[in-house]
Design a protein around this motif. Structure first.
Motif, PDB file in Angstrom:
ATOM      1  N   GLU A 147       0.852  -1.227   0.130  1.00  0.00           N
ATOM      2  CA  GLU A 147       0.041   0.243   0.212  1.00  0.00           C
ATOM      3  C   GLU A 147       0.794   1.036   0.149  1.00  0.00           C
ATOM      4  N   LYS A 148       1.908   1.368   0.806  1.00  0.00           N
ATOM      5  CA  LYS A 148       2.717   2.407   1.019  1.00  0.00           C
ATOM      6  C   LYS A 148       3.415   2.643  -0.221  1.00  0.00           C
ATOM      7  N   PHE A 149       4.068   1.714  -0.934  1.00  0.00           N
ATOM      8  CA  PHE A 149       4.790   1.782  -2.132  1.00  0.00           C
ATOM      9  C   PHE A 149       3.937   2.683  -3.271  1.00  0.00           C
ATOM     10  N   GLY A 150       2.630   2.431  -3.036  1.00  0.00           N
ATOM     11  CA  GLY A 150       1.974   3.516  -4.023  1.00  0.00           C
ATOM     12  C   GLY A 150       1.916   5.018  -4.197  1.00  0.00           C
ATOM     13  N   THR A 151       2.439   5.368  -2.838  1.00  0.00           N
ATOM     14  CA  THR A 151       2.702   6.912  -2.828  1.00  0.00           C
ATOM     15  C   THR A 151       4.027   7.231  -2.322  1.00  0.00           C
ATOM     16  N   LYS A 152       4.777   6.018  -1.872  1.00  0.00           N
ATOM     17  CA  LYS A 152       6.159   6.462  -1.221  1.00  0.00           C
ATOM     18  C   LYS A 152       7.472   5.776  -1.963  1.00  0.00           C
ATOM     19  N   SER A 153       8.424   6.122  -1.794  1.00  0.00           N
ATOM     20  CA  SER A 153       9.657   5.807  -2.783  1.00  0.00           C
ATOM     21  C   SER A 153      10.053   4.383  -1.866  1.00  0.00           C
ATOM     22  N   ALA A 154      10.760   3.670  -2.582  1.00  0.00           N
ATOM     23  CA  ALA A 154      11.336   2.459  -2.279  1.00  0.00           C
ATOM     24  C   ALA A 154      12.044   2.600  -0.841  1.00  0.00           C
ATOM     25  N   ASN A 155      12.824   3.586  -0.665  1.00  0.00           N
ATOM     26  CA  ASN A 155      13.677   3.707   0.667  1.00  0.00           C
ATOM     27  C   ASN A 155      12.817   4.227   1.730  1.00  0.00           C
ATOM     28  N   LYS A 156      11.894   4.733   1.431  1.00  0.00           N
ATOM     29  CA  LYS A 156      10.900   5.205   2.710  1.00  0.00           C
ATOM     30  C   LYS A 156      10.170   4.006   2.972  1.00  0.00           C
ATOM     31  N   VAL A 157       9.622   3.176   1.933  1.00  0.00           N
ATOM     32  CA  VAL A 157       8.884   1.897   2.440  1.00  0.00           C
ATOM     33  C   VAL A 157      10.031   1.071   3.265  1.00  0.00           C
ATOM     34  N   SER A 158      11.144   0.870   2.876  1.00  0.00           N
ATOM     35  CA  SER A 158      12.201   0.067   3.581  1.00  0.00           C
ATOM     36  C   SER A 158      12.337   0.494   5.039  1.00  0.00           C
ATOM     37  N   GLU A 159      12.569   1.781   5.207  1.00  0.00           N
ATOM     38  CA  GLU A 159      12.739   2.389   6.326  1.00  0.00           C
ATOM     39  C   GLU A 159      11.736   1.940   7.315  1.00  0.00           C
ATOM     40  N   TRP A 160      10.356   2.067   6.782  1.00  0.00           N
ATOM     41  CA  TRP A 160       9.335   1.965   7.530  1.00  0.00           C
ATOM     42  C   TRP A 160       9.227   0.421   8.104  1.00  0.00           C
ATOM     43  N   VAL A 161       9.557  -0.506   7.070  1.00  0.00           N
ATOM     44  CA  VAL A 161       9.591  -2.008   7.482  1.00  0.00           C
ATOM     45  C   VAL A 161      10.502  -2.369   8.614  1.00  0.00           C
ATOM     46  N   GLU A 162      11.696  -1.631   8.500  1.00  0.00           N
ATOM     47  CA  GLU A 162      12.749  -1.796   9.136  1.00  0.00           C
ATOM     48  C   GLU A 162      12.470  -1.476  10.816  1.00  0.00           C
ATOM     49  N   LYS A 163      11.767  -0.104  10.899  1.00  0.00           N
ATOM     50  CA  LYS A 163      11.259   0.243  12.003  1.00  0.00           C
ATOM     51  C   LYS A 163      10.219  -0.795  12.728  1.00  0.00           C
ATOM     52  N   GLU A 164       9.279  -1.323  12.007  1.00  0.00           N
ATOM     53  CA  GLU A 164       8.367  -2.208  12.444  1.00  0.00           C
ATOM     54  C   GLU A 164       8.825  -3.370  12.994  1.00  0.00           C
ATOM     55  N   PHE A 165      10.059  -3.921  12.192  1.00  0.00           N
ATOM     56  CA  PHE A 165      10.415  -5.226  13.008  1.00  0.00           C
ATOM     57  C   PHE A 165      11.336  -4.751  14.319  1.00  0.00           C
ATOM     58  N   ALA A 166      12.020  -3.587  14.242  1.00  0.00           N
ATOM     59  CA  ALA A 166      12.741  -3.266  15.158  1.00  0.00           C
ATOM     60  C   ALA A 166      11.839  -3.277  16.660  1.00  0.00           C
ATOM     61  N   HIS A 183       9.619  -5.491  17.205  1.00  0.00           N
ATOM     62  CA  HIS A 183       8.733  -6.719  17.429  1.00  0.00           C
ATOM     63  C   HIS A 183       9.716  -7.625  18.213  1.00  0.00           C
ATOM     64  N   ASP A 184       9.065  -8.088  19.307  1.00  0.00           N
ATOM     65  CA  ASP A 184       9.597  -8.933  20.281  1.00  0.00           C
ATOM     66  C   ASP A 184      10.444 -10.184  19.915  1.00  0.00           C
ATOM     67  N   LEU A 185       9.816 -10.873  18.970  1.00  0.00           N
ATOM     68  CA  LEU A 185       9.888 -12.083  18.445  1.00  0.00           C
ATOM     69  C   LEU A 185      10.514 -12.246  17.375  1.00  0.00           C
ATOM     70  N   LEU A 186      10.328 -11.329  16.339  1.00  0.00           N
ATOM     71  CA  LEU A 186      10.722 -11.647  14.894  1.00  0.00           C
ATOM     72  C   LEU A 186      12.099 -10.889  14.491  1.00  0.00           C
ATOM     73  N   LYS A 187      12.976 -11.168  14.011  1.00  0.00           N
ATOM     74  CA  LYS A 187      14.132 -10.735  13.404  1.00  0.00           C
ATOM     75  C   LYS A 187      14.304 -10.474  12.103  1.00  0.00           C
ATOM     76  N   LEU A 188      14.189  -9.184  11.709  1.00  0.00           N
ATOM     77  CA  LEU A 188      14.386  -8.963  10.095  1.00  0.00           C
ATOM     78  C   LEU A 188      15.896  -9.275   9.668  1.00  0.00           C
ATOM     79  N   GLU A 189      16.100  -9.913   8.737  1.00  0.00           N
ATOM     80  CA  GLU A 189      17.179 -10.183   7.905  1.00  0.00           C
ATOM     81  C   GLU A 189      17.327  -9.188   6.828  1.00  0.00           C
ATOM     82  N   TYR A 190      16.420  -9.225   5.948  1.00  0.00           N
ATOM     83  CA  TYR A 190      16.323  -8.172   4.832  1.00  0.00           C
ATOM     84  C   TYR A 190      15.125  -7.870   4.468  1.00  0.00           C
ATOM     85  N   PHE A 191      14.710  -6.553   3.975  1.00  0.00           N
ATOM     86  CA  PHE A 191      13.665  -6.368   3.173  1.00  0.00           C
ATOM     87  C   PHE A 191      13.974  -5.483   1.860  1.00  0.00           C
ATOM     88  N   ILE A 192      13.853  -6.000   0.922  1.00  0.00           N
ATOM     89  CA  ILE A 192      14.263  -5.363  -0.468  1.00  0.00           C
ATOM     90  C   ILE A 192      13.008  -5.260  -1.575  1.00  0.00           C
TER      91      ILE A 192
END
Length: 283
Positions: free
Chosen positions: A214-233, A235-244
């Motif tokens: 949804e966010k990619f419709g209006t935001k840049s790839a970098n902005k979306v990636s930053e948002w995903v990284e913050k969401e995982f940061a 989270h107590d149980l899941l650790k992000l390895e990569y989002f691309i």
């Protein structure tokens, strides 16, 4: 249901079927079958007279020995599940490591025009050489008319299409949609190893992907990636390895969006010591 353990046996059987002008599909798996695999098998049966399902935990595509050791091996259960789809039109090829590698368990080296160096290739050393080795071997042994792979492993699917093209292998490679649990979690043999609290948390991966779309419709790839990284940061149980977010043809990360290209978001995350991957089409 006949289970073949030797390549000479399955090759002879397929030759016999082809002599009768029957078409043969191949669904390569590592076993621990689930409904996602069954969806591939059903599609293969719809498009071919007979289907070979290979069940083989391939050692050369694991860069983590513990992961190889822990990978579930459930051949008897797999065969019973396949019988629920068809008792007569499925052939199971479940070889030993010796049957495939003849005492030389090493990968062939491949050049996939750079596809192998993106995403999974950056985190799993030698993985796609292992994938290329075993898939090419199965294509040589079974000689199917068509082969079926799930889009959950989208990078693998792209690499197998490249393999077929570069090595002039006469098989049509068909990608099939991701099969999901009711929670949205992409079906995977690894899901059976998730502890209850991690199984409950894991659907967060797909939920994050859908919001990223949804966010990619209006935001840049970098902005979306930053948002995903913050969401995982958070989270107590899941650790992000990569989002691309990547171009579906080159698999290279997008720098600037173009209306002429198609994009996909790819994710890998750890739930305890279990690595889960997923992806979603963005446009």
């Amino acid at each position: 249901m006949k289970v073949f353990s030797q390549k000479m046996q399955i090759s002879a059987k397929v030759d016999e079927l082809k002599a009768k002008q029957l078409t043969v599909g191949l669904v390569p798996t590592m076993g621990a079958l689930h409904q996602g695999h069954m969806a591939l098998v059903r599609k293969a049966l719809n498009e071919n007279d007979k289907v070979v399902v290979s069940i083989f935990v391939n050692p050369t595509q694991f860069d983590n020995k513990d992961d190889l050791i822990k990978y579930p091996r459930t051949l008897d259960n797999d065969v019973e599940l396949l019988k629920t789809v068809s008792k007569n039109d499925i052939l199971v090829y479940a070889p030993t490591v010796e049957d495939i590698y003849k005492g030389n368990t090493v990968s062939q080296k491949f050049d996939f025009d750079g596809l192998e160096f993106e995403m999974e290739g950056k985190f799993r050393n030698g993985h796609f050489d292992g994938v290329g080795t075993i898939v090419k071997r199965f294509f040589e042994i079974v000689k199917p008319h068509r082969a079926y792979f799930g889009e959950k492993d989208f990078q693998q699917l792209a690499i197998i299409k490249k393999l077929v093209k570069k090595h002039n292998i006469p098989v049509k490679v068909i990608g099939c949609p991701i099969h999901r649990e009711t929670s949205g979690l992409a079906m995977s043999s690894r899901n059976t190893r998730l502890k209850p609290e991690y199984k409950k948390a894991a659907p967060f991966i797909y939920k994050t992907l859908t919001t990223a779309k949804e966010k990619f419709g209006t935001k840049s790839a970098n902005k979306v990636s930053e948002w995903v990284e913050k969401e995982f940061a958070k989270h107590d149980l899941l650790k992000l390895e990569y989002f691309i977010i990547a171009d579906t043809k080159t698999l290279k990360p997008v720098i600037r969006k173009s209306n002429k290209k198609t994009y996909r978001a790819f994710i890998a995350a750890y739930a305890d010591d279990i690595r889960l991957i997923d992806n979603i089409a963005l446009n």
